[in-house]
Design an enzyme around this catalytic site. Structure first.
Site, mmCIF file in Angstrom:
data_model
loop_
_atom_site.group_PDB
_atom_site.id
_atom_site.type_symbol
_atom_site.label_atom_id
_atom_site.label_comp_id
_atom_site.label_asym_id
_atom_site.label_seq_id
_atom_site.Cartn_x
_atom_site.Cartn_y
_atom_site.Cartn_z
ATOM 1 N N TYR A 147 43.163 36.766 35.674
ATOM 2 C CA TYR A 147 42.464 37.996 35.256
ATOM 3 C C TYR A 147 43.398 38.996 34.560
ATOM 4 O O TYR A 147 43.326 39.202 33.341
ATOM 5 C CB TYR A 147 41.791 38.603 36.492
ATOM 6 C CG TYR A 147 41.183 39.975 36.322
ATOM 7 C CD1 TYR A 147 40.531 40.346 35.152
ATOM 8 C CD2 TYR A 147 41.237 40.900 37.373
ATOM 9 C CE1 TYR A 147 39.963 41.607 35.018
ATOM 10 C CE2 TYR A 147 40.665 42.153 37.255
ATOM 11 C CZ TYR A 147 40.035 42.508 36.074
ATOM 12 O OH TYR A 147 39.489 43.755 35.958
ATOM 13 N N ARG A 173 35.887 45.736 57.527
ATOM 14 C CA ARG A 173 36.680 44.543 57.246
ATOM 15 C C ARG A 173 38.090 44.769 57.784
ATOM 16 O O ARG A 173 38.694 45.815 57.508
ATOM 17 C CB ARG A 173 36.710 44.299 55.731
ATOM 18 C CG ARG A 173 37.391 43.018 55.316
ATOM 19 C CD ARG A 173 37.199 42.720 53.836
ATOM 20 N NE ARG A 173 37.887 43.673 52.979
ATOM 21 C CZ ARG A 173 37.909 43.592 51.643
ATOM 22 N NH1 ARG A 173 37.256 42.629 51.032
ATOM 23 N NH2 ARG A 173 38.552 44.484 50.928
ATOM 24 N N TYR A 180 50.390 39.004 52.043
ATOM 25 C CA TYR A 180 50.291 39.188 50.586
ATOM 26 C C TYR A 180 51.156 40.378 50.151
ATOM 27 O O TYR A 180 52.022 40.263 49.283
ATOM 28 C CB TYR A 180 48.822 39.413 50.177
ATOM 29 C CG TYR A 180 48.675 39.953 48.780
ATOM 30 C CD1 TYR A 180 49.044 39.185 47.684
ATOM 31 C CD2 TYR A 180 48.184 41.245 48.555
ATOM 32 C CE1 TYR A 180 48.931 39.696 46.396
ATOM 33 C CE2 TYR A 180 48.058 41.754 47.281
ATOM 34 C CZ TYR A 180 48.439 40.973 46.199
ATOM 35 O OH TYR A 180 48.338 41.484 44.924
ATOM 36 N N SER A 236 45.513 26.883 38.912
ATOM 37 C CA SER A 236 44.977 26.768 40.268
ATOM 38 C C SER A 236 43.880 27.799 40.489
ATOM 39 O O SER A 236 42.894 27.536 41.175
ATOM 40 C CB SER A 236 46.083 26.926 41.311
ATOM 41 O OG SER A 236 46.737 28.166 41.153
ATOM 42 N N THR A 237 44.046 28.970 39.928
ATOM 43 C CA THR A 237 42.969 29.972 39.987
ATOM 44 C C THR A 237 42.624 30.489 38.590
ATOM 45 O O THR A 237 41.594 31.133 38.415
ATOM 46 C CB THR A 237 43.358 31.173 40.890
ATOM 47 O OG1 THR A 237 44.607 31.701 40.444
ATOM 48 C CG2 THR A 237 43.469 30.755 42.346
ATOM 49 N N LYS A 256 54.879 40.498 47.998
ATOM 50 C CA LYS A 256 55.120 41.279 46.776
ATOM 51 C C LYS A 256 56.277 42.263 46.989
ATOM 52 O O LYS A 256 57.080 42.492 46.082
ATOM 53 C CB LYS A 256 53.843 42.026 46.371
ATOM 54 C CG LYS A 256 52.718 41.120 45.906
ATOM 55 C CD LYS A 256 52.917 40.703 44.457
ATOM 56 C CE LYS A 256 51.783 39.852 43.943
ATOM 57 N NZ LYS A 256 51.791 39.686 42.485
ATOM 58 N N PHE A 283 52.910 37.406 36.411
ATOM 59 C CA PHE A 283 51.628 37.638 37.103
ATOM 60 C C PHE A 283 51.280 36.520 38.078
ATOM 61 O O PHE A 283 50.448 36.722 38.958
ATOM 62 C CB PHE A 283 50.471 37.724 36.093
ATOM 63 C CG PHE A 283 50.618 38.830 35.092
ATOM 64 C CD1 PHE A 283 50.218 40.122 35.395
ATOM 65 C CD2 PHE A 283 51.169 38.591 33.848
ATOM 66 C CE1 PHE A 283 50.357 41.148 34.473
ATOM 67 C CE2 PHE A 283 51.314 39.605 32.921
ATOM 68 C CZ PHE A 283 50.912 40.888 33.229
HETATM 69 N N1 UFG Z 1 34.060 46.162 50.007
HETATM 70 C C1 UFG Z 1 32.792 46.175 50.541
HETATM 71 N N2 UFG Z 1 32.001 45.072 50.362
HETATM 72 C C2 UFG Z 1 32.425 43.965 49.685
HETATM 73 C C3 UFG Z 1 33.733 43.972 49.135
HETATM 74 C C4 UFG Z 1 34.528 45.088 49.325
HETATM 75 O O1 UFG Z 1 32.356 47.147 51.168
HETATM 76 O O2 UFG Z 1 31.658 42.991 49.591
HETATM 77 C C5 UFG Z 1 34.892 47.347 50.167
HETATM 78 C C6 UFG Z 1 36.196 47.058 50.879
HETATM 79 O O3 UFG Z 1 36.030 47.150 52.271
HETATM 80 C C7 UFG Z 1 37.087 48.155 50.307
HETATM 81 C C8 UFG Z 1 36.549 48.380 48.892
HETATM 82 O O4 UFG Z 1 35.253 47.810 48.897
HETATM 83 O O5 UFG Z 1 36.914 49.325 51.041
HETATM 84 C C9 UFG Z 1 37.385 47.697 47.846
HETATM 85 O O6 UFG Z 1 37.584 46.363 48.243
HETATM 86 P P1 UFG Z 1 38.209 45.252 47.286
HETATM 87 O O7 UFG Z 1 38.219 43.962 48.043
HETATM 88 O O8 UFG Z 1 37.525 45.285 45.964
HETATM 89 O O9 UFG Z 1 39.687 45.765 47.049
HETATM 90 P P2 UFG Z 1 40.812 46.133 48.130
HETATM 91 O O10 UFG Z 1 40.903 47.621 48.135
HETATM 92 O O11 UFG Z 1 40.628 45.470 49.425
HETATM 93 O O12 UFG Z 1 42.030 45.379 47.493
HETATM 94 C C10 UFG Z 1 42.802 45.904 46.449
HETATM 95 C C11 UFG Z 1 43.389 44.788 45.638
HETATM 96 C C12 UFG Z 1 44.278 43.943 46.492
HETATM 97 C C13 UFG Z 1 45.320 44.798 47.100
HETATM 98 C C14 UFG Z 1 44.671 45.930 47.856
HETATM 99 C C15 UFG Z 1 45.669 46.900 48.389
HETATM 100 O O13 UFG Z 1 42.352 44.028 45.113
HETATM 101 O O14 UFG Z 1 44.886 42.941 45.717
HETATM 102 O O15 UFG Z 1 43.814 46.655 46.991
HETATM 103 O O16 UFG Z 1 45.197 47.429 49.573
HETATM 104 F F1 UFG Z 1 46.064 44.081 47.968
#
Ligand code: UFG
Length: 321
Positions: free
Chosen positions: A11, A277, A139, A34-35, A143, A71
């Site tokens: 991406y 989550r 993860y 792979s992804t 990093k 990346f």
């Molecule tokens: N969320 C939902 N429902 C879903 C998916 C996500 O409510 O189906 C919420 C999550 O709980 C979170 C927010 O939406 O509060 C954003 O979630 P994402 O999974 O889109 O992104 P994250 O904040 O978890 O993750 C991002 C990056 C990761 C990185 C992280 C750092 O994508 O790579 O921030 O905390 F590690």
């Protein structure tokens, strides 16, 4: 410049590779698919398929490379908790092999795709680069280990290194966008509901200490991110490792993101509150003041509707409704 883009079929890697190729750089993409996706490798870039740790030396050995944009990585927080070995191997060991190959073949600079996950639970927002780094999952730890590796290589070998710590990357650039086989990110999931490929979206908790009770994140448009990479490359200096946060500096709650998706798509997007989550921090907002001061970088696509709108166009092109 002649540049190696590892993970350039993924991406963020594909969007950055496309930007660099459009700006006239000679781009070689290395990806094991792979992804990533073969058709995400931008026009004008040369593609080498293979495992980074195994063939970085061969690829860089052809000579003439001015820099690497790195990346290629595993990037699923949940998977990293269950299978940490994949993260230490694919992220940390592979980065070490890459740096050694760069050293052997005199490649002077690297821009590395780091993450807000290196900070873990933030004590205060906006998050500065001087904030404590206490990752809460393998993860983020992997990093952070690579960030530390870069500091030591800059000191010992004069490498010009920049780590860019992304917050929540979203949006798309034309035909380059987010399409993970296992999708965990909020905006693509919500847009799958809008395009009829999913029934509803689960909101992970509405009892967080935030204004509407849902988690707040800082969404950064992938095109703004690509511009930051080009600036980082131009500003790299031998023997210096710089670390910059990249976000828009504003937070949007999960409910606000879902609402923006409803506005943009015209779809009602059913949602249901689900349990929190594990591992989610309540609020993540970047201070990008350092990137603004040192690189002259300013995100310009900060309206959540613009970000969602570009992602929606990309989704519609791929999954016709
Ligand atoms: N969320 C939902 N429902 C879903 C998916 C996500 O409510 O189906 C919420 C999550 O709980 C979170 C927010 O939406 O509060 C954003 O979630 P994402 O999974 O889109 O992104 P994250 O904040 O978890 O993750 C991002 C990056 C990761 C990185 C992280 C750092 O994508 O790579 O921030 O905390 F590690």
């Amino acid at each position: 410049m002649k540049l190696l883009v590892t993970g350039g079929a993924g991406y963020v890697g594909s969007v950055c590779a496309a930007h660099l190729a459009e700006a006239g750089h000679e781009v070689v993409v290395l990806d094991d698919l792979s992804t990533g996706h073969r058709d995400a490798v931008p026009d004008g870039a040369r593609f080498v398929e293979g495992n980074l740790a195994e063939i970085a030396g061969t690829v860089l050995g052809e000579g003439g490379f001015d820099g690497v944009l790195h990346f290629a990585a595993r990037s699923l927080v949940g998977e990293s908790v269950v299978h940490p070995e994949l993260y230490w191997d694919n992220n940390v060991v592979a980065a070490l092999r890459l740096l050694e190959a760069m050293r052997e073949h005199d490649v002077p600079r690297i821009v590395f795709s780091s993450t807000a996950a290196t900070y873990g639970e933030a004590e205060q927002v906006p998050i500065l680069e001087s904030s404590p780094t206490r990752p809460t999952n393998p993860y983020g730890a992997s990093k952070l280990a690579i960030d530390m590796m870069l500091t030591s290589y800059a000191t010992a070998y004069g490498l010009a290194a920049t780590s860019l710590r992304y917050f929540n990357v979203a949006g798309a650039h034309g035909r380059y966008g987010e399409r993970h086989t296992v999708e965990t990110h909020l905006i693509p999931i919500v847009l799958q509901v809008a395009s009829g490929h999913r029934e509803s979206v689960a909101i992970y908790g509405d009892d967080w200490p935030t204004p509407d009770g849902t988690c707040v994140r800082d969404y950064i448009h992938v095109e703004d991110l690509a511009e930051a990479h080009a600036l980082a490359l131009a500003n790299a200096a031998p023997g210096r490792h710089s670390i910059y946060n990249l976000g828009s500096g504003q937070g949007f709650s999960v409910k606000e993101v879902v609402e923006a998706c409803r506005e943009v798509t015209g779809h009602p997007i059913p949602s249901a509150v689900a349990p929190r989550r594990a591992g989610d921090p309540a609020v993540l907002i970047a201070s990008s003041a350092a990137a603004a001061a040192a690189l002259g970088w300013q995100p310009t696509r900060t309206d959540i509707r613009t970000i969602v709108g570009d992602a929606w166009r990309f989704t519609q092109d791929r999954l016709p409704v």
